[in-house]
Design a protein around this motif. Sequence first.
Motif, PDB file in Angstrom:
ATOM      1  N   VAL A 115       0.746  -1.232   0.023  1.00 18.10           N
ATOM      2  CA  VAL A 115       0.239  -0.116  -0.109  1.00 18.10           C
ATOM      3  C   VAL A 115       0.765   1.150   0.009  1.00 18.10           C
ATOM      4  N   SER A 116       0.494   2.427  -0.296  1.00 18.02           N
ATOM      5  CA  SER A 116       0.985   3.736  -0.449  1.00 18.02           C
ATOM      6  C   SER A 116       0.337   4.730  -0.189  1.00 18.02           C
ATOM      7  N   LEU A 117       0.769   5.738   0.389  1.00 17.03           N
ATOM      8  CA  LEU A 117      -0.065   7.034   0.794  1.00 17.03           C
ATOM      9  C   LEU A 117      -1.271   7.323  -0.550  1.00 17.03           C
ATOM     10  N   ASP A 118      -0.525   7.175  -1.555  1.00 22.74           N
ATOM     11  CA  ASP A 118      -1.124   7.513  -3.048  1.00 22.74           C
ATOM     12  C   ASP A 118      -2.337   6.565  -3.341  1.00 22.74           C
ATOM     13  N   THR A 119      -2.292   5.541  -2.752  1.00 26.28           N
ATOM     14  CA  THR A 119      -3.211   4.533  -3.119  1.00 26.28           C
ATOM     15  C   THR A 119      -4.413   4.279  -1.826  1.00 26.28           C
ATOM     16  N   ASP A 120      -3.773   4.686  -0.777  1.00 26.66           N
ATOM     17  CA  ASP A 120      -4.676   4.458   0.582  1.00 26.66           C
ATOM     18  C   ASP A 120      -6.148   4.968   0.457  1.00 26.66           C
ATOM     19  N   MET A 121      -7.196   4.316   0.725  1.00 26.17           N
ATOM     20  CA  MET A 121      -8.477   4.659   0.521  1.00 26.17           C
ATOM     21  C   MET A 121      -8.910   6.025   1.237  1.00 26.17           C
TER      22      MET A 121
ATOM     23  N   PHE B  83      -6.163   8.464   2.203  1.00 22.21           N
ATOM     24  CA  PHE B  83      -5.208   9.662   1.894  1.00 22.21           C
ATOM     25  C   PHE B  83      -4.834   9.646   0.425  1.00 22.21           C
ATOM     26  N   ARG B  84      -5.461   9.123  -0.339  1.00 27.53           N
ATOM     27  CA  ARG B  84      -5.282   9.032  -2.063  1.00 27.53           C
ATOM     28  C   ARG B  84      -5.828  10.419  -2.373  1.00 27.53           C
ATOM     29  N   ASP B  85      -6.669  11.055  -1.955  1.00 23.33           N
ATOM     30  CA  ASP B  85      -7.105  12.613  -2.454  1.00 23.33           C
ATOM     31  C   ASP B  85      -6.272  13.490  -1.797  1.00 23.33           C
ATOM     32  N   GLY B  86      -5.467  13.097  -0.975  1.00 21.93           N
ATOM     33  CA  GLY B  86      -4.244  14.685  -0.524  1.00 21.93           C
ATOM     34  C   GLY B  86      -4.177  14.134   0.905  1.00 21.93           C
ATOM     35  N   TYR B  87      -2.828  14.350   1.170  1.00 22.90           N
ATOM     36  CA  TYR B  87      -2.459  13.901   2.695  1.00 22.90           C
ATOM     37  C   TYR B  87      -1.579  15.170   3.289  1.00 22.90           C
ATOM     38  N   ALA B  88      -1.112  16.263   2.728  1.00 25.30           N
ATOM     39  CA  ALA B  88      -0.495  17.184   2.889  1.00 25.30           C
ATOM     40  C   ALA B  88      -0.782  17.920   4.216  1.00 25.30           C
ATOM     41  N   THR B  89      -2.051  17.785   4.853  1.00 21.54           N
ATOM     42  CA  THR B  89      -2.223  18.275   5.952  1.00 21.54           C
ATOM     43  C   THR B  89      -2.398  17.397   7.181  1.00 21.54           C
TER      44      THR B  89
END
Length: 255
Positions: free
Chosen positions: A220-226, A228-234
């Motif tokens: 899994v990655s942050l970019d594919t996580d259900m 966080f995949r729409d943005g996790y900067a904050t």
Amino acid sequence: MNEELHDHDRGLSFDLVTLNRRRALLLMGGAGIAAVASALPGKADADAAACTEIPSETAGPYPADGSNGPNVLTQSGIVRSDIRSSFGGMSGTATGVPLTIKLTIETSSCAPFPGAAVYLWHCNATGGYSLYSAGLTNVNYLRGVQVADSSGLVTFTSIFPGCYSGRWPHIHFEVYRTLAEATAAGDPLKTSQLALPAAACQSVYATSGYGSSASNLSRVSLDTDMVFRDGYATQLATVTGNTTAGYTATLTVPA
């Protein structure tokens, strides 16, 4: 013979007038520059742009806030900083690499939010949730409530959560306006999740006690996580420390 006079040939009185005019133009130019500068994006604008409310996220299936089964928020003992052990008559202590969690709660305008209450929970080292997962229905550890101090800070003493299949390592939390609202299981002002950075996760999951966390993380990655995949900067915490002394995760939460 009439010759055209140059500026430097017109005498002291002309020079004084010219000098004063130039000074005035410089002052006007400075004011103009200041006016232009004030119209350009500056620190205030940068601060405003940086003040982004943390996204609302699902509480997931294991909140224990009364919305899906058990409710720890109305139980005596839920208000605590060290959440590693069970409370309220239940026994059991979660083991793992130590993790201190520091959240700075802010208003939507990024001012400190003293008095706000935070309910925080997460899985144990092998990915199970107290009160829900098989073998954990008789423990309620890794859940607690803290009240923000004058700077908006809440601090929890916990363990580094494991990684279970399908999700990036994370921590759940709900922000309430007051402790009274939190312990009455009222409506949270914000429900969100904190993401943990990859480097710290990889180091922790190389230690014993974390089961299949390392292999789960590799899929899994942050970019594919259900979530966080729409943005996790904050939502991506800053994590410092090591597996021996433990880690500290910090995050500012404009709610």
